[in-house]
Design an enzyme around this catalytic site. Structure first.
Site, PDB file in Angstrom:
ATOM      1  N   SER A  58       0.841  -1.194   0.000  1.00 27.84           N
ATOM      2  CA  SER A  58       0.000   0.000   0.000  1.00 27.84           C
ATOM      3  C   SER A  58       0.873   1.239   0.000  1.00 27.84           C
ATOM      4  O   SER A  58       1.953   1.251   0.596  1.00 27.84           O
ATOM      5  CB  SER A  58      -0.881  -0.005   1.247  1.00 27.84           C
ATOM      6  N   TYR A  83      -2.575   0.277   9.997  1.00 28.32           N
ATOM      7  CA  TYR A  83      -2.702  -0.357   8.689  1.00 28.32           C
ATOM      8  C   TYR A  83      -1.361  -0.322   7.945  1.00 28.32           C
ATOM      9  O   TYR A  83      -0.871  -1.340   7.468  1.00 28.32           O
ATOM     10  CB  TYR A  83      -3.779   0.344   7.860  1.00 28.32           C
TER      11      TYR A  83
END
Length: 96
Positions: A58, A83
């Site tokens: 990501s 995250y």
């Protein structure tokens, strides 16, 4: 996996959502880190460790980096969320 002669693994799965990670950090890390480790263990058990693993990380791993576009050589040492930290952890674990 062996029945269908699978020789490549593409790992796209992850628990998303920063707010959820703040409210449920243990479940979140279990989903994102422990499940990746289990996938890597299965690859070893099935003698797929030499096969390519495509891992979807990501842009969150770049944290609060204001430089765009990001480059692979940019620092990833300061994740801005749980995250991002779990995605970076998965990258490091897969390389180990």
């Amino acid at each position: 996996i062996q029945k269908y002669k699978i020789t490549r693994i593409i790992h796209l799965a992850a628990q998303a959502g920063v707010r959820y990670s703040l409210d449920h950090p243990m479940e979140y890390t279990r989903n994102n880190i422990d499940c990746t480790v289990r996938l890597l263990e299965v690859m070893v058990e099935l003698d797929l460790r030499e096969q390519p693993l495509v891992y979807a990380s990501s842009s969150s791993v770049y944290g609060n980096n204001i430089k765009t576009p990001f480059q692979e050589t940019d620092t990833v040492a300061d994740p801005a969320s749980i995250y991002a930290a779990t995605k970076r952890s998965d990258e490091l674990i897969a390389r180990a």
